[in-house]
Structures are given as structure tokens and as C-alpha cells.
Design an enzyme around this catalytic site. Structure first.
Site, PDB file in Angstrom:
ATOM      1  N   LYS A 119     -17.870  78.162  78.225  1.00  0.00           N
ATOM      2  CA  LYS A 119     -19.311  77.964  78.444  1.00  0.00           C
ATOM      3  C   LYS A 119     -20.124  78.623  77.349  1.00  0.00           C
ATOM      4  CE  LYS A 119     -19.664  76.833  83.288  1.00  0.00           C
ATOM      5  NZ  LYS A 119     -20.185  77.154  84.606  1.00  0.00           N
ATOM      6  N   LYS A 201     -10.121  68.719  81.069  1.00  0.00           N
ATOM      7  CA  LYS A 201     -10.199  68.521  82.525  1.00  0.00           C
ATOM      8  C   LYS A 201     -11.411  67.661  82.865  1.00  0.00           C
ATOM      9  CE  LYS A 201     -12.947  72.440  83.911  1.00  0.00           C
ATOM     10  NZ  LYS A 201     -13.215  73.599  84.671  1.00  0.00           N
ATOM     11  N   LYS A 204     -18.305  67.210  84.659  1.00  0.00           N
ATOM     12  CA  LYS A 204     -19.556  66.459  84.473  1.00  0.00           C
ATOM     13  C   LYS A 204     -20.009  66.479  83.019  1.00  0.00           C
ATOM     14  CE  LYS A 204     -22.533  70.360  85.127  1.00  0.00           C
ATOM     15  NZ  LYS A 204     -21.496  71.379  85.018  1.00  0.00           N
TER      16      LYS A 204
HETATM   17  P1  TYM Z   1     -16.500  74.906  90.099  1.00  0.00           P
HETATM   18  O1  TYM Z   1     -17.821  74.742  90.728  1.00  0.00           O
HETATM   19  O2  TYM Z   1     -16.391  74.706  88.618  1.00  0.00           O
HETATM   20  O3  TYM Z   1     -15.443  73.946  90.774  1.00  0.00           O
HETATM   21  C1  TYM Z   1     -15.327  73.882  92.186  1.00  0.00           C
HETATM   22  C2  TYM Z   1     -13.900  73.624  92.605  1.00  0.00           C
HETATM   23  O4  TYM Z   1     -13.421  72.393  92.058  1.00  0.00           O
HETATM   24  C3  TYM Z   1     -12.215  72.623  91.326  1.00  0.00           C
HETATM   25  N1  TYM Z   1     -12.206  71.718  90.166  1.00  0.00           N
HETATM   26  C4  TYM Z   1     -11.174  70.940  89.841  1.00  0.00           C
HETATM   27  N2  TYM Z   1      -9.963  70.767  90.417  1.00  0.00           N
HETATM   28  C5  TYM Z   1      -9.124  69.857  89.850  1.00  0.00           C
HETATM   29  N3  TYM Z   1      -9.426  69.158  88.736  1.00  0.00           N
HETATM   30  C6  TYM Z   1     -10.623  69.300  88.114  1.00  0.00           C
HETATM   31  N4  TYM Z   1     -10.926  68.585  87.029  1.00  0.00           N
HETATM   32  C7  TYM Z   1     -11.561  70.228  88.663  1.00  0.00           C
HETATM   33  N5  TYM Z   1     -12.824  70.610  88.326  1.00  0.00           N
HETATM   34  C8  TYM Z   1     -13.190  71.526  89.248  1.00  0.00           C
HETATM   35  C9  TYM Z   1     -12.292  74.081  90.889  1.00  0.00           C
HETATM   36  O5  TYM Z   1     -11.031  74.613  90.607  1.00  0.00           O
HETATM   37  C10 TYM Z   1     -12.948  74.719  92.096  1.00  0.00           C
HETATM   38  O6  TYM Z   1     -11.998  74.996  93.102  1.00  0.00           O
HETATM   39  N6  TYM Z   1     -16.390  79.825  90.109  1.00  0.00           N
HETATM   40  C11 TYM Z   1     -16.205  78.661  90.915  1.00  0.00           C
HETATM   41  C12 TYM Z   1     -17.112  78.596  92.119  1.00  0.00           C
HETATM   42  C13 TYM Z   1     -17.051  79.831  92.959  1.00  0.00           C
HETATM   43  C14 TYM Z   1     -15.988  80.198  93.832  1.00  0.00           C
HETATM   44  C15 TYM Z   1     -16.382  81.439  94.388  1.00  0.00           C
HETATM   45  C16 TYM Z   1     -14.770  79.614  94.183  1.00  0.00           C
HETATM   46  C17 TYM Z   1     -17.997  80.797  93.005  1.00  0.00           C
HETATM   47  N7  TYM Z   1     -17.595  81.786  93.875  1.00  0.00           N
HETATM   48  C18 TYM Z   1     -15.543  82.110  95.313  1.00  0.00           C
HETATM   49  C19 TYM Z   1     -13.956  80.275  95.094  1.00  0.00           C
HETATM   50  C20 TYM Z   1     -14.330  81.516  95.646  1.00  0.00           C
HETATM   51  C21 TYM Z   1     -16.465  77.457  90.031  1.00  0.00           C
HETATM   52  O7  TYM Z   1     -17.140  77.536  89.027  1.00  0.00           O
HETATM   53  O8  TYM Z   1     -15.897  76.318  90.483  1.00  0.00           O
END
Ligand code: TYM
Length: 337
Positions: A119, A201, A204
């Protein structure tokens, strides 16, 4: 069994940032895995809105996406009666424990986080403190609820590992304050790749290669028809991520939505080539997402219902979070009010 001797359910917790419209990776890597275990666990799922402002957001869009995300959670099968669904910024304890845990998270650890490196490379004009210390807030999100499991996709595993380091450090000083959480990664769909650049991966930030949960079926079909396949000569559907990343990714998606194994998929498309396979994957995804999109579109109109859900969720979450925060404040030596 008597109520007072009944074993308490294990706790599951996770969140998604409403920083973009929810996409297939979020659904297959996270939400689907939450829904599958909803009966077995005591569940907390939230909209991680506080995390999103590490990157500039348009306020009205953030509000719309946060509520749409809640509608999609429910439409995907997360019954608000069985899952505590809430908005992170409604539970002030996240920010408070986040500050404390910042003081137990090392600069070197934060510097190694892949998401920070990615990022900060993409948003060079805004490498702010929040972007850097974000994993300490994520650790607070998790530890406030003392979960056993944190169901996430592969890309979030590193942050959960860092959370585990924080637990070890904190408990090492103050005793058994936090329960050690385990990442819980799905077998199929943990890493869905971009349809146009299968080495990245799905996200968006590459919208042509990304399928959104609320997207129209015809647009999804078009994206799958245009999905990059591989330039090998055999042109057959075979799982080989190193040499055939495009086809292997489509197989992963197809396996995740149909429950079929890679062997079964190879047999199903033997002799048919990519031309038949790509639209079939598109169709399977469209049919998986259709009921979710339809129900979420209905729910999003019912603002009063959604408000009832997130208010009740915040109340329940705050109650649990406050207990943990009190314990932490006491342990570190803050005077109780
Ligand atoms: P975030 O918002 O980027 O993604 C949310 C969830 O979706 C999964 N994910 C994917 N899985 C498979 N293939 C992909 N291309 C893909 N893109 C996204 C992510 O692994 C995630 O599970 N930091 C976290 C959000 C968060 C969080 C937390 C998660 C904040 N606090 C506490 C768990 C516990 C995040 O940015 O995920």
C-alpha cells in the site's frame, strides 16, 4: 446438560474493510468460510471502517459501502441472531486497545508487513502513521473478543501471526490476559487471483480482473470470457499453478463454488479446451452470487432493519470488548475510575 456446566462455544471473529465493493476473493476467502461454521461458534463479524481511512476515502462512498457490506453479510447467510454483526467505529474499545497494543508492537515487525509495503508503494503521497501501525489495531480488533479462530484468506495470515507475537509478548509480561488466536484459512479459495493478471491476487485495484459480489451477471460473464488463460500449446484444463496460473486460478474458483475436486474438473472438461471452460466458470460464479446479490439489494432498501442489526451488534460487541479492555488497563497499571 445443565446450563451452568455446558461448555461455552468457541469464538470466531473476522472483519473486512469497506474500502471497495466486496469482491469474489472476499467472499470465497472469508465470508463463505464464516457462514459454514456459524452454528458451531460464537461469532463476531464486523465492517473494518476504521482501517479504511489509512487510505483516503470519499465519505459518502464509505458510508454506502459499510451498509452494503452489512447487507451482503446477512444475504450470504450470517443470521444476525446467531452472529454479532457490527461496525468497528461503533465500538470505541477498538481504538483504545489499539493504542495500548501499539506500545507492544515493534517497528521492525511492522516494517516487514507485506500489506504495508504494497500500500505504501501504491499510495506514495500518503504513507501515514495509521497505514504503518494498522496491524496493532487489527490485533486489538481480534483480542478484544478473545477468539479461538480468525477466519481469513491467505493474505491476512501475516497479520494474524503478528497478533500472535503480540499475545506472546503481552502475556509474557502480565500473565494470561489474551487467548492465543489461530488463523483459519479455507482449503479452496484462500487466494483467488486476478482474472487478467493471474500473478496478482484478485483485488478492487485491478477492476477488470475482479468480480464484484453485486455486479450484474452479464458483466461477470464478460469478465470470465475475457479471463487470461495460458499460452501453452496443450490448451487443456489441467491444474498446474506454476506453468498454467490462469487456468489453475479458474479451476480454484470453479472448485470453490461447485465443491468439485481438481480431478473431477479435469475429467469434466477433458477434450473441451478453454473455450468451454471459461464460460462454465462464469456461469457457476453467477449462480453462486445471484441469490446473495438479490437478497442484499432488497436488504439495502430496508435502512431501519440494518440499523437495528448494527445497533444490537455494537451493544453486544461493546459489552464483551469492555471486559477485555478493563482487564488490560488494570494489568498495565492505569488507575481505575
Ligand atoms: P481485507 O478487507 O483486505 O479482506 C477481507 C478478507 O478477504 C480476504 N481476501 C481474499 N481471499 C482470497 N483471495 C483474495 N483475492 C482475497 N482478497 C481478500 C482477506 O484475506 C480477508 O480475510 N486487515 C483485514 C481486515 C481486518 C481483519 C481484522 C480481519 C481488520 N481487522 C481482524 C480479521 C480480524 C483486511 O484488510 O482484509
Amino acid at each position: 446438560m445443565e446450563d451452568n456446566v455446558r461448555q461455552a462455544k468457541k469464538v470466531m471473529l473476522s472483519g473486512i474493510q469497506p474500502s471497495g465493493d466486496l469482491q469474489l476473493g472476499n467472499y470465497l476467502g472469508a465470508i463463505r468460510n464464516w457462514v459454514a461454521r456459524t452454528e458451531e461458534f460464537d461469532n463476531y463479524y464486523f465492517m473494518a471502517d476504521m482501517h479504511t481511512i489509512t487510505v483516503r476515502q470519499t465519505p459518502a462512498d464509505l458510508r454506502r459501502r459499510t451498509l452494503e457490506q452489512l447487507a451482503i453479510y446477512i444475504a450470504s447467510g450470517l443470521d444476525p441472531e446467531k452472529n454479532t454483526l457490527f461496525i468497528q467505529s461503533h465500538v470505541h474499545q477498538h481504538a483504545e486497545l489499539g493504542w495500548v497494543l501499539n506500545c507492544y508492537t515493534m517497528f521492525g515487525e511492522l516494517s516487514r508487513m507485506t500489506q504495508f509495503k504494497d500500500k505504501s508503494a501504491r499510495h506514495k503521497e500518503n504513507i501515514n502513521g495509521g497505514l504503518f501501525t494498522y496491524p496493532a489495531l487489527m490485533a486489538a480488533d481480534i483480542l478484544l473478543y478473545q477468539p479461538d479462530f480468525v477466519p481469513v484468506g491467505e493474505d491476512q495470515k501475516q497479520h494474524v501471526e503478528l497478533c500472535r507475537n503480540i499475545v506472546q509478548r503481552f502475556n509474557g509480561i502480565y500473565g494470561d490476559v489474551f487467548k492465543m488466536p489461530e488463523p483459519y484459512i479455507p482449503k479452496a479459495g484462500a487466494r483467488v487471483m486476478c482474472l487478467t493478471e493471474p500473478d496478482s491476487k484478485m483485488s478492487k485495484s485491478l477492476p477488470d480482473g475482479c468480480v464484484f459480489v453485486m455486479e450484474k451477471p452479464e458483466d461477470i460473464a464478460r469478465k470470465f470470457k475475457r479471463a487470461v488463460t495460458d499460452s501453452d500449446t496443450e490448451r487443456c484444463v489441467r491444474y498446474d499453478p506454476a506453468n498454467k496460473p490462469g487456468v489453475s486460478n479458474l479451476m480454484t474458483i470453479y472448485a470453490a463454488v461447485t465443491g468439485k475436486s481438481y480431478d473431477e474438473i479435469e475429467t469434466e472438461f477433458a477434450g473441451l479446451g478453454y473455450g468451454a471452460f471459461k464460460p462454465a466458470v462464469g456461469e457457476a460464479v453467477i449462480e453462486t452470487l445471484r441469490p446473495i446479490r438479490e437478497e442484499a439489494s432488497r436488504l439495502i432498501q430496508d435502512k431501519a432493519y440494518l440499523e437495528g442489526v448494527y445497533r444490537a451488534g455494537a451493544e453486544k460487541a461493546s459489552y464483551v470488548a469492555e471486559k477485555t479492555l478493563r482487564k488490560v488497563y488494570k494489568k498495565v497499571g492505569f488507575v481505575q475510575r
